[in-house]
Design an enzyme around this catalytic site. Structure first.
Site, short mmCIF file in Angstrom:
data_model
loop_
_atom_site.label_atom_id
_atom_site.label_comp_id
_atom_site.label_asym_id
_atom_site.label_seq_id
_atom_site.Cartn_x
_atom_site.Cartn_y
_atom_site.Cartn_z
N HIS A 45 -27.21 22.89 42.14
CA HIS A 45 -27.17 24.32 41.81
C HIS A 45 -27.66 24.61 40.40
CE1 HIS A 45 -23.23 23.48 39.97
NE2 HIS A 45 -23.32 24.66 39.37
N HIS A 60 -26.94 17.05 37.77
CA HIS A 60 -27.29 18.18 36.91
C HIS A 60 -27.97 17.75 35.60
CE1 HIS A 60 -24.81 20.08 39.79
NE2 HIS A 60 -23.64 19.93 39.19
N LYS A 105 -30.09 28.02 38.38
CA LYS A 105 -29.66 28.87 37.26
C LYS A 105 -30.90 29.47 36.59
CE LYS A 105 -25.44 26.30 36.21
NZ LYS A 105 -24.27 27.17 36.21
N LYS A 165 -24.10 18.27 47.02
CA LYS A 165 -23.61 17.05 46.40
C LYS A 165 -22.14 16.86 46.75
CE LYS A 165 -22.37 17.17 42.02
NZ LYS A 165 -21.07 17.68 41.56
#
Ligand code: BG6
Length: 485
Positions: free
Chosen positions: A175, A237, A179, A145
Site C-alpha cells: 500500500h 514498504h 500513497k 502482505k
C-alpha cells in the site's frame, strides 16, 4: 474517469482490512463518481448472513472509519446497494456454487478477487476459484502482505497463486506504493531535470529512509510476534521506497519498465549475513514508556510470548552496489512506539568543496527532505545569506513545498488508487513476483544471522527514537552524522 463495470469480490469481507480500508476506499471512489452503475462489491466470509445484515455491517464500518461530513445519506445508500454477501468456506466447497451463480450474472465484467485474508488461505482460495471456473480473461487477483515469511514460503505462495492466475493477472499490494507522496517520488525524480545530474555517489553522501510509528502492535500481537519489523516493514514498504530513490529512470511508466528497474536495485543490494550483520543492523524491542498517548506498556506486556525476541525496531545500513551508488550508505530505520509518527526520505548531499566564507563554522550540506507522512511535503535545505548589514552570515533555510497548502484537495488513501488500478489493469504500482522474491533473498540472511545470534534485541523506551545503538550505527561512518529528527 469512470472505470469499466466490475465485480469486486473481497475474501475476508468482514475482516479488519476490509472494514478499515477497502470499503471506505471504494466508497470514496463512488462519491467521486468513478464507480459505474451496476458495479458490485461482494463480501465473502465463512459466517452465513443475509445481504441486508452485511450491508448493515458495511454501513457501520463506513461510520466508524470515515468523517461524518463524508457520509451523505444518499451516497451511502447508493454505495450499499452495490454490496452483496456470499458465505463461502475457503477450504471446502461450501458456498462456492452461490458465488458462481452470482458471478455468472456478470460474466463479461472485469472481475477482481481481493484476498484480504491470512496468507495461508491464498492457495486454497485460488484453487477453488480455479476449480469453479471463475477465472475469465478479465479476472484479476489481489494479494495482500505478508507474502511469505521468508523466500521459501513466498515462493510457495507465489506458486499456489500462479497455478491459477498468470503473472499479469496477479496484483501484489504494497500500500505504500499507492500513497500520493510515494508516487510523487517518481514525479520529483523524473519530471524535473534538476536532480538527476546530482543523483549519484559523486554528489550524494548518504540517504536516510525512516518509517517511524508511534503506535504499538494494536491488538495484532499474535501476527506481529511471528513477523517483526524487518518482515513487516522493511521487506516490503522500505525496500520499495529504496527502489524508487535508487532506480534508474525507466523508459516509461509501463508496469514492467518500472518493475524491471526496481528489480535491478533489489538485486544490487549488498548482502548482509553472519559476517557483517552486527555492524550493519540494529534491532530493538520497546519497553514501557511515555509517548503522546501517555504511559504505554512494553512490547512483552502486549503479547503472549513473554520471552519473545521479536524486533519492534530495526535500523540497517544498506548499500546498493552499482556504479551510481557504490559507497553511499542507505540508512533504513523503522519501529513501533517511537517518539513520533513520521515517514520520510532524506537525501544528504555532499559538502561544498571549498568555503570562500572564512574559517568559521563548517557550512552544512544541502539536504532534500521528502516527507511522506504526515505533513506531506518536500523541503530542499539551502544556505542563504542572513539579511542585514552585519556581513556575510549564512543561514540554513528550506525551499518548502507542503502538499496541504499547494493543493487544497483531500489526500486520497493509498487503497483508493490501488483498488481502481486493479480494475484498470494498471500494474505499475504493484509488485511483480521476482521483486518480492529478490527482497526476500536480501532479507533472509539477516533473519538467519539474527536467529543464530545469542544477542537479544536492544531495549528502547516507548516514546524514544529507538535504541542508542541506532545512533551509533549512523555515527560509525562519520561522527557528526545524525538521524534526521
Ligand atoms: C502495515 C504494517 O503494512 O503498514 C503495520 O503491517 C504498519 O504494522 C502499517 O502499522 C503502516 O502503514 P501506514 O500507512 O500507517 O504508514
Amino acid at each position: 474517469i469512470v472505470v469499466d463495470t466490475f465485480d469486486y469480490v473481497v475474501f475476508g469481507g468482514t475482516g479488519d482490512l476490509a472494514r478499515r480500508k477497502l470499503l471506505p476506499a471504494l466508497y470514496h471512489r463512488d462519491i467521486d463518481g468513478q464507480i459505474p452503475d451496476g458495479a458490485r462489491i461482494i463480501g465473502v466470509s465463512r459466517r452465513p448472513q443475509s445481504n441486508k445484515a452485511y450491508r448493515a455491517e458495511v454501513q457501520a464500518a463506513l461510520e466508524a472509519h470515515l468523517r461524518r461530513e463524508e457520509l451523505d445519506k444518499k451516497a451511502v445508500d447508493k454505495f450499499l446497494s452495490r454490496i452483496h454477501y456470499v458465505a463461502c468456506d475457503a477450504t471446502t466447497d461450501t458456498g462456492w456454487p452461490d458465488l458462481v451463480a452470482l458471478l455468472d450474472e456478470g460474466k463479461d465484467r472485469v472481475r477482481a478477487f481481493y484476498l484480504a485474508t491470512g496468507p495461508d488461505l491464498f492457495g486454497p482460495i485460488c484453487e477453488h476459484i480455479g476449480r469453479h471456473g471463475l477465472v475469465t480473461e478479465n479476472t484479476r487477483v489481489v494479494v495482500e502482505k505478508p507474502l511469505g515469511k521468508n523466500l521459501k514460503s513466498a515462493r510457495a505462495t507465489n506458486d499456489a497463486v500462479g497455478r491459477v492466475f498468470p503473472e499479469d493477472q496477479i496484483y501484489r499490494i504494497d500500500h505504500y506504493l499507492g500513497k500520493e507522496t510515494v508516487q510523487n517520488l517518481m514525479a520529483l525524480r523524473f519530471a524535473n531535470a534538476l536532480f538527476e545530474p546530482l543523483w549519484n555517489n559523486a554528489h550524494i553522501e548518504h540517504v536516510q529512509i525512516t518509517v517511524a510509528e508511534s503506535i504499538g502492535v494494536e491488538g495484532r500481537g499474535d501476527y506481529y510476534d511471528t513477523s517483526g519489523a524487518l518482515r513487516d516493514m522493511v521487506q516490503n514498504h522500505i525496500l520499495q521506497l529504496l527502489c524508487l530513490v535508487a532506480m534508474e529512470a525507466p523508459s516509461s511508466m509501463d508496469a514492467d519498465a518500472v518493475r524491471d528497474e526496481k528489480l535491478k536495485v533489489l538485486k544490487s543490494l549488498k548482502p548482509i549475513g553472519p559476517h557483517n550483520v552486527s555492524h550493519l543492523t540494529v534491532r530493538g524491542q520497546y519497553r514501557a514508556g511515555v509517548n503522546q498517548s501517555g504511559t504505554v506498556p512494553g512490547y512483552i506486556d502486549e503479547i503472549t510470548n513473554k520471552t519473545s525476541r521479536t524486533e519492534t525496531f530495526v535500523a540497517i545500513k544498506a548499500e546498493v552496489s552499482n556504479w551510481r551508488w557504490a559507497g553511499v550508505p542507505f540508512y533504513l530505520r523503522t519501529g513501533k512506539r517511537l517518539a513520533n509518527r513520521v515517514s520520510e526520505i532524506v537525501v544528504a548531499f555532499r559538502e561544498i568543496p571549498h568555503s570562500i566564507f572564512g574559517d568559521g563554522e563548517p557550512i552544512p550540506a544541502n539536504e532534500l527532505v521528502i516527507r511522506l507522512q504526515p505533513d506531506e511535503g518536500v523541503k530542499l535545505w539551502l544556505q542563504i545569506k542572513d539579511p542585514g548589514p552585519g556581513g556575510m552570515r549564512l543561514k540554513r533555510v528550506p525551499l518548502d513545498m507542503s502538499f496541504a497548502s499547494a493543493f487544497k484537495v483531500r489526500n486520497p488513501d493509498a487503497y483508493e488508487r490501488l483498488l481502481l488500478d486493479v480494475i484498470r489493469g494498471n500494474a505499475t504500482l504493484f509488485m511483480r513476483r521476482d521483486e518480492v522474491e529478490a527482497a526476500w533473498t536480501w532479507v533472509d540472511p539477516i533473519l538467519d544471522a539474527w536467529a543464530a545470534s545469542e544477542k537479544a534485541p536492544k531495549p528502547y523506551m516507548a516514546g524514544s527514537w529507538g535504541p542508542d545503538e541506532a545512533r551509533d550505527l549512523i555515527r560509525f561512518d562519520n561522527p557528526t552524522r545524525e538521524w534526521h529528527e
